[in-house]
Motif scaffolding. Structure first.
Motif, PDB file in Angstrom:
ATOM      1  N   ILE A   1       0.875  -1.174   0.000  1.00  0.00           N
ATOM      2  CA  ILE A   1       0.000   0.000   0.000  1.00  0.00           C
ATOM      3  C   ILE A   1       0.910   1.221   0.000  1.00  0.00           C
ATOM      4  O   ILE A   1       1.786   1.355   0.855  1.00  0.00           O
ATOM      5  CB  ILE A   1      -0.942   0.031   1.218  1.00  0.00           C
ATOM      6  CG1 ILE A   1      -1.891  -1.152   1.176  1.00  0.00           C
ATOM      7  CG2 ILE A   1      -1.719   1.344   1.240  1.00  0.00           C
ATOM      8  CD1 ILE A   1      -2.851  -1.216   2.327  1.00  0.00           C
ATOM      9  N   TYR A   2       0.701   2.093  -0.981  1.00  0.00           N
ATOM     10  CA  TYR A   2       1.491   3.309  -1.116  1.00  0.00           C
ATOM     11  C   TYR A   2       0.670   4.519  -0.709  1.00  0.00           C
ATOM     12  O   TYR A   2      -0.553   4.535  -0.848  1.00  0.00           O
ATOM     13  CB  TYR A   2       1.952   3.488  -2.566  1.00  0.00           C
ATOM     14  CG  TYR A   2       2.942   2.452  -3.013  1.00  0.00           C
ATOM     15  CD1 TYR A   2       4.281   2.557  -2.681  1.00  0.00           C
ATOM     16  CD2 TYR A   2       2.537   1.363  -3.772  1.00  0.00           C
ATOM     17  CE1 TYR A   2       5.198   1.604  -3.097  1.00  0.00           C
ATOM     18  CE2 TYR A   2       3.442   0.403  -4.195  1.00  0.00           C
ATOM     19  CZ  TYR A   2       4.776   0.536  -3.855  1.00  0.00           C
ATOM     20  OH  TYR A   2       5.681  -0.407  -4.258  1.00  0.00           O
ATOM     21  N   ARG A   3       1.358   5.543  -0.229  1.00  0.00           N
ATOM     22  CA  ARG A   3       0.736   6.818   0.090  1.00  0.00           C
ATOM     23  C   ARG A   3       0.898   7.706  -1.137  1.00  0.00           C
ATOM     24  O   ARG A   3       2.014   8.084  -1.483  1.00  0.00           O
ATOM     25  CB  ARG A   3       1.424   7.439   1.293  1.00  0.00           C
ATOM     26  CG  ARG A   3       0.779   8.690   1.800  1.00  0.00           C
ATOM     27  CD  ARG A   3       1.493   9.163   3.030  1.00  0.00           C
ATOM     28  NE  ARG A   3       2.835   9.557   2.683  1.00  0.00           N
ATOM     29  CZ  ARG A   3       3.324  10.770   2.874  1.00  0.00           C
ATOM     30  NH1 ARG A   3       2.615  11.673   3.464  1.00  0.00           N
ATOM     31  NH2 ARG A   3       4.546  11.066   2.505  1.00  0.00           N
ATOM     32  N   PRO A   4      -0.192   8.037  -1.837  1.00  0.00           N
ATOM     33  CA  PRO A   4      -0.057   8.815  -3.073  1.00  0.00           C
ATOM     34  C   PRO A   4       0.436  10.240  -2.792  1.00  0.00           C
ATOM     35  O   PRO A   4       0.047  10.861  -1.807  1.00  0.00           O
ATOM     36  CB  PRO A   4      -1.470   8.825  -3.657  1.00  0.00           C
ATOM     37  CG  PRO A   4      -2.370   8.569  -2.503  1.00  0.00           C
ATOM     38  CD  PRO A   4      -1.591   7.730  -1.528  1.00  0.00           C
ATOM     39  N   LEU A   5       1.321  10.720  -3.663  1.00  0.00           N
ATOM     40  CA  LEU A   5       1.761  12.102  -3.583  1.00  0.00           C
ATOM     41  C   LEU A   5       0.554  12.996  -3.839  1.00  0.00           C
ATOM     42  O   LEU A   5      -0.263  12.707  -4.721  1.00  0.00           O
ATOM     43  CB  LEU A   5       2.848  12.374  -4.619  1.00  0.00           C
ATOM     44  CG  LEU A   5       4.128  11.552  -4.461  1.00  0.00           C
ATOM     45  CD1 LEU A   5       5.078  11.834  -5.624  1.00  0.00           C
ATOM     46  CD2 LEU A   5       4.798  11.843  -3.130  1.00  0.00           C
ATOM     47  N   THR A   6       0.439  14.076  -3.067  1.00  0.00           N
ATOM     48  CA  THR A   6      -0.751  14.919  -3.135  1.00  0.00           C
ATOM     49  C   THR A   6      -0.373  16.398  -3.171  1.00  0.00           C
ATOM     50  O   THR A   6       0.436  16.852  -2.370  1.00  0.00           O
ATOM     51  CB  THR A   6      -1.656  14.666  -1.914  1.00  0.00           C
ATOM     52  OG1 THR A   6      -1.973  13.285  -1.847  1.00  0.00           O
ATOM     53  CG2 THR A   6      -2.943  15.467  -1.997  1.00  0.00           C
ATOM     54  N   ASP A   7      -0.975  17.130  -4.105  1.00  0.00           N
ATOM     55  CA  ASP A   7      -0.888  18.586  -4.143  1.00  0.00           C
ATOM     56  C   ASP A   7      -2.235  19.124  -3.685  1.00  0.00           C
ATOM     57  O   ASP A   7      -3.283  18.605  -4.078  1.00  0.00           O
ATOM     58  CB  ASP A   7      -0.602  19.100  -5.557  1.00  0.00           C
ATOM     59  CG  ASP A   7       0.810  18.774  -6.020  1.00  0.00           C
ATOM     60  OD1 ASP A   7       1.675  18.526  -5.154  1.00  0.00           O
ATOM     61  OD2 ASP A   7       1.038  18.764  -7.242  1.00  0.00           O
ATOM     62  N   ILE A   8      -2.203  20.183  -2.848  1.00  0.00           N
ATOM     63  CA  ILE A   8      -3.428  20.784  -2.336  1.00  0.00           C
ATOM     64  C   ILE A   8      -3.435  22.256  -2.707  1.00  0.00           C
ATOM     65  O   ILE A   8      -2.475  22.975  -2.412  1.00  0.00           O
ATOM     66  CB  ILE A   8      -3.539  20.617  -0.807  1.00  0.00           C
ATOM     67  CG1 ILE A   8      -3.568  19.127  -0.450  1.00  0.00           C
ATOM     68  CG2 ILE A   8      -4.779  21.323  -0.272  1.00  0.00           C
ATOM     69  CD1 ILE A   8      -3.522  18.841   1.034  1.00  0.00           C
ATOM     70  N   ILE A   9      -4.518  22.689  -3.353  1.00  0.00           N
ATOM     71  CA  ILE A   9      -4.680  24.086  -3.743  1.00  0.00           C
ATOM     72  C   ILE A   9      -5.883  24.633  -2.987  1.00  0.00           C
ATOM     73  O   ILE A   9      -6.973  24.052  -3.035  1.00  0.00           O
ATOM     74  CB  ILE A   9      -4.904  24.222  -5.255  1.00  0.00           C
ATOM     75  CG1 ILE A   9      -3.678  23.680  -6.007  1.00  0.00           C
ATOM     76  CG2 ILE A   9      -5.192  25.667  -5.635  1.00  0.00           C
ATOM     77  CD1 ILE A   9      -3.870  23.567  -7.489  1.00  0.00           C
ATOM     78  N   GLU A  10      -5.688  25.763  -2.294  1.00  0.00           N
ATOM     79  CA  GLU A  10      -6.751  26.352  -1.488  1.00  0.00           C
ATOM     80  C   GLU A  10      -7.165  27.706  -2.060  1.00  0.00           C
ATOM     81  O   GLU A  10      -6.326  28.525  -2.416  1.00  0.00           O
ATOM     82  CB  GLU A  10      -6.269  26.516  -0.045  1.00  0.00           C
ATOM     83  CG  GLU A  10      -7.331  27.025   0.884  1.00  0.00           C
ATOM     84  CD  GLU A  10      -6.865  27.047   2.329  1.00  0.00           C
ATOM     85  OE1 GLU A  10      -7.723  27.255   3.189  1.00  0.00           O
ATOM     86  OE2 GLU A  10      -5.673  26.870   2.587  1.00  0.00           O
ATOM     87  N   THR A  11      -8.478  27.923  -2.156  1.00  0.00           N
ATOM     88  CA  THR A  11      -9.039  29.201  -2.579  1.00  0.00           C
ATOM     89  C   THR A  11     -10.132  29.585  -1.585  1.00  0.00           C
ATOM     90  O   THR A  11     -10.454  28.815  -0.675  1.00  0.00           O
ATOM     91  CB  THR A  11      -9.656  29.109  -3.992  1.00  0.00           C
ATOM     92  OG1 THR A  11     -10.795  28.244  -3.951  1.00  0.00           O
ATOM     93  CG2 THR A  11      -8.654  28.599  -5.018  1.00  0.00           C
ATOM     94  N   ASP A  12     -10.724  30.753  -1.780  1.00  0.00           N
ATOM     95  CA  ASP A  12     -11.841  31.169  -0.930  1.00  0.00           C
ATOM     96  C   ASP A  12     -13.047  30.248  -1.098  1.00  0.00           C
ATOM     97  O   ASP A  12     -13.842  30.082  -0.190  1.00  0.00           O
ATOM     98  CB  ASP A  12     -12.269  32.604  -1.249  1.00  0.00           C
ATOM     99  CG  ASP A  12     -11.257  33.625  -0.778  1.00  0.00           C
ATOM    100  OD1 ASP A  12     -10.407  33.288   0.072  1.00  0.00           O
ATOM    101  OD2 ASP A  12     -11.299  34.772  -1.264  1.00  0.00           O
ATOM    102  N   GLN A  13     -13.186  29.632  -2.297  1.00  0.00           N
ATOM    103  CA  GLN A  13     -14.337  28.764  -2.571  1.00  0.00           C
ATOM    104  C   GLN A  13     -14.156  27.353  -2.010  1.00  0.00           C
ATOM    105  O   GLN A  13     -15.131  26.637  -1.825  1.00  0.00           O
ATOM    106  CB  GLN A  13     -14.580  28.659  -4.075  1.00  0.00           C
ATOM    107  CG  GLN A  13     -15.110  29.933  -4.699  1.00  0.00           C
ATOM    108  CD  GLN A  13     -14.007  30.980  -4.877  1.00  0.00           C
ATOM    109  OE1 GLN A  13     -12.884  30.641  -5.204  1.00  0.00           O
ATOM    110  NE2 GLN A  13     -14.341  32.231  -4.643  1.00  0.00           N
ATOM    111  N   GLY A  14     -12.926  26.932  -1.756  1.00  0.00           N
ATOM    112  CA  GLY A  14     -12.707  25.583  -1.253  1.00  0.00           C
ATOM    113  C   GLY A  14     -11.286  25.112  -1.487  1.00  0.00           C
ATOM    114  O   GLY A  14     -10.367  25.900  -1.614  1.00  0.00           O
ATOM    115  N   VAL A  15     -11.147  23.786  -1.583  1.00  0.00           N
ATOM    116  CA  VAL A  15      -9.842  23.153  -1.725  1.00  0.00           C
ATOM    117  C   VAL A  15      -9.922  22.114  -2.827  1.00  0.00           C
ATOM    118  O   VAL A  15     -10.919  21.395  -2.944  1.00  0.00           O
ATOM    119  CB  VAL A  15      -9.421  22.484  -0.392  1.00  0.00           C
ATOM    120  CG1 VAL A  15      -8.209  21.601  -0.562  1.00  0.00           C
ATOM    121  CG2 VAL A  15      -9.164  23.536   0.669  1.00  0.00           C
ATOM    122  N   SER A  16      -8.873  22.042  -3.647  1.00  0.00           N
ATOM    123  CA  SER A  16      -8.730  20.970  -4.627  1.00  0.00           C
ATOM    124  C   SER A  16      -7.503  20.163  -4.260  1.00  0.00           C
ATOM    125  O   SER A  16      -6.455  20.724  -3.947  1.00  0.00           O
ATOM    126  CB  SER A  16      -8.574  21.528  -6.042  1.00  0.00           C
ATOM    127  OG  SER A  16      -9.778  22.100  -6.480  1.00  0.00           O
TER     128      SER A  16
END
Length: 132
Positions: free
Chosen positions: A25-40
């Motif tokens: 089981i691998y931990r996927p690399l993750t990018d997080i982008i935050e704006t006033d409307q939410g998070v991607s």
């Protein structure tokens, strides 16, 4: 702006839980982008198709799992491998600022994008200033 997501669990190939299939089981690399409307969130999960992704939200913990179908070429024997196959799993603790009914996810080219919209009551409010 502050990040409203924290990592709930940390999984690497060395400290991953045992699986019923005996795979990694691998931990996927993750990018997080935050704006006033939410998070991607963009998670790299090569070899995982949209039908093999499982996303759950329970007690503010967003858990993302991806299952890889093993690729074994017919009539060939592997003599050397640098790429290790395995499933993916990662969990995040969410703040109460997000609307759980509007969370969306889509998979393209081995990258899963999860969109977490902010709840209406947690959206920033602009206050107009009137002149005298």
């Amino acid at each position: 702006m502050s990040t409203d997501i924290t990592q709930a669990t940390e999984k690497t190939v060395t400290d991953a839980p045992e699986t019923t299939g005996g795979g990694r089981i691998y931990r996927p690399l993750t990018d997080i982008i935050e704006t006033d409307q939410g998070v991607s969130m963009m998670l790299e999960m090569p070899g995982v198709g949209p039908d093999h992704v499982d996303i759950t939200l329970e007690n503010r913990v967003l858990t993302i799992r991806g299952r890889v179908e093993p690729m074994q070429p017919e009539n060939l024997q592997l003599s050397y491998a640098e790429y290790g196959e395995g499933d993916f799993e990662r969990a995040f603790m969410l703040s109460e600022d997000f609307d759980p009914d509007r969370i969306e996810a889509e998979m393209h080219g081995g990258v899963l994008t999860v969109t977490l919209p902010r709840a209406a009551e947690s959206q920033p409010k602009r206050i107009a200033v009137k002149g005298a």
